[in-house]
Design a protein around this motif. Structure first.
Motif, PDB file in Angstrom:
ATOM      1  N   ASP A   4      -1.237  -4.991   1.400  1.00  0.00           N
ATOM      2  CA  ASP A   4      -2.340  -3.564   1.159  1.00  0.00           C
ATOM      3  C   ASP A   4      -3.179  -5.006   1.261  1.00  0.00           C
ATOM      4  O   ASP A   4      -3.158  -5.473  -0.437  1.00  0.00           O
ATOM      5  CB  ASP A   4      -1.901  -3.040  -0.775  1.00  0.00           C
ATOM      6  N   SER A  58      -0.945  -3.605   6.480  1.00  0.00           N
ATOM      7  CA  SER A  58      -1.513  -1.884   6.331  1.00  0.00           C
ATOM      8  C   SER A  58      -3.423  -2.022   6.923  1.00  0.00           C
ATOM      9  O   SER A  58      -3.605  -0.545   7.632  1.00  0.00           O
ATOM     10  CB  SER A  58      -2.270  -2.290   4.381  1.00  0.00           C
ATOM     11  N   ALA A  63       1.029  -1.290  -0.170  1.00  0.00           N
ATOM     12  CA  ALA A  63       0.054  -0.058  -0.199  1.00  0.00           C
ATOM     13  C   ALA A  63       1.161   0.976   0.048  1.00  0.00           C
ATOM     14  O   ALA A  63       1.748   1.377   0.148  1.00  0.00           O
ATOM     15  CB  ALA A  63      -0.680  -0.588   0.909  1.00  0.00           C
TER      16      ALA A  63
END
Length: 409
Positions: free
Chosen positions: A277, A299, A271
């Protein structure tokens, strides 16, 4: 010539999150072909380092050989990951060899960025500069605490994210408790310099902590970020809203800034923050459905603690196995994190919370009220939780962890 191997599941990281997830998957499906990529020879119970710095645990009890904690049936790839090629379902290792996977689980932890504080690395472990965030330095914390009879002790906390956001305070409270019991606290000047704007991120626990800040006469300095250390001069420089200030010290307990490992931050899996992410509930990657992330390298906006990884591992185990079977995720993580704040020897404020700072107690409040300093919480931290870690979490036994938080299947 670089070698290539193929596995059903490749786990990056043999820390708490990686081992627990692999063990949970094998509990559900024995015979699964899992490889764990981990270069280290030893595995550490990092929450124990606060207790080492407070003179309660011996350092040796917090570490075991990595070979002893690897789940039976996994293949340990004793190497470091170098890069990810998710389009090709491939991980490249530092020696140039590759691992192909059907499912990838990313749990390499967080990197302690000591180098971001000028002058720090060359003075760690001497000149009164220490940190419970490193196995070899926690005993030096205790050495300093025992030897100091007067002077200034500064405890620092960088900006988020950091693992175990309560640890900077825990060290301070245990040190102050020792000085109080030794009758020397009156000759000590204690400062807590926190880069953030609050003492603790979940307001419900702040009143109990403030009682101890006042009891130990700690000078609370918020918005004060450590940027440089001169070990020989025993001086620390902080950035504040009013500009830079330099403070002399006799003891400086440093918590370094923390970032995603570089090979992850540079990869297509990252991310903007550099961390894996993933969806904050299913822990499935937002772009690559056969990739999952958990632990300190995820994340998700949760507190980065071992207790969070303990809750995340069963969620990833369930969802990854379903993905392997061509089905969608059914398990959900609620953001649970726990931070047992050691406010004195024998008492703890047991902070347990989920996403949004919502309180998430594991026990009824008549037994343990986490918003108050209690002796029973200390017994939990000192005796039960280390045992649970080694004998439960790392072996895929989901006591106090699962299948709670799973979405109905």
């Amino acid at each position: 010539m670089a070698q290539s191997a193929r596995h059903e599941v490749v786990v990056i990281g043999g820390g708490a999150a990686g081992i627990a997830t692999a063990a949970s998957m094998l509990k559900r499906r024995s015979g699964l072909d899992i490889a764990i990529v981990e270069p280290s020879d030893t595995h550490a119970y990092q929450p124990g380092w606060t207790m080492v710095g407070g003179g309660i645990f011996e350092p040796e009890v917090t570490r075991r050989p990595m070979a002893g904690v690897m789940p039976k049936g996994v293949q340990w790839v004793k190497a470091a990951a170098a890069s990810f090629q998710p389009e090709d379902n491939c991980v490249t290792l530092e020696d140039g060899s590759t691992l192909q996977y059907e499912i990838l689980i990313v749990a390499p932890g967080i990197r302690l960025a000591w180098e971001k504080i000028a002058g720090l690395e060359e003075t760690l472990g001497k000149n009164g500069v220490t940190s419970n965030y490193r196995y070899d330095l926690a005993p030096y914390t205790w050495e300093l605490v025992r030897s100091l009879k007067s002077g200034r002790a500064i405890f620092t906390q960088p900006g988020m994210p950091i693992k175990c956001a309560g640890a900077p305070q825990k060290s301070m409270y245990l040190s102050c408790d020792h000085w109080l019991r030794a009758g020397v606290l009156g000759g000590m000047e204690v400062e807590f310099r926190n880069a953030g704007g609050v003492l603790f991120g979940v307001q419900d626990y702040v009143p109990a902590l403030m009682e101890y800040v006042e009891k130990y006469k700690i000078a609370l300095k918020l918005g004060s970020n450590l940027i440089a250390v001169d070990g020989t001069a025993q001086a620390a420089t902080f950035e504040t809203k009013d500009g830079e200030i330099t403070r002399e010290f006799d003891m400086l307990h440093v918590v370094p800034p923390q970032v995603a490992p570089q090979f992850l931050a540079d990869s297509p899996l990252a991310a903007e923050s550099g961390f894996t992410d993933v969806d904050q509930h299913t822990l499935q990657h937002v772009r690559y459905p056969n990739v999952f992330g958990l632990g300190d390298a995820g994340s998700m906006p949760n507190a980065k603690t071992a207790a969070a990884a303990r809750k995340q591992a069963p969620v990833v185990a369930v969802n990854a196995l379903r993905q392997l079977d061509g089905k969608g995720p059914t398990a959900g993580y609620d953001g649970y994190g726990s931070c047992p704040l050691t406010v004195e020897r024998g008492k703890i404020v047991l902070a347990e919370f989920a996403y949004g700072g919502k309180l998430a107690p594991s026990f009824p409040t008549w037994l343990i009220d986490g918003t108050k300093a209690q002796r029973l919480s200390w017994m939990l931290k000192a005796d039960f939780l280390p045992w649970l870690y080694w004998n439960g979490m790392l072996k895929g036994r989901e006591w106090l962890a699962g299948p709670g938080g799973l979405i109905a299947q």
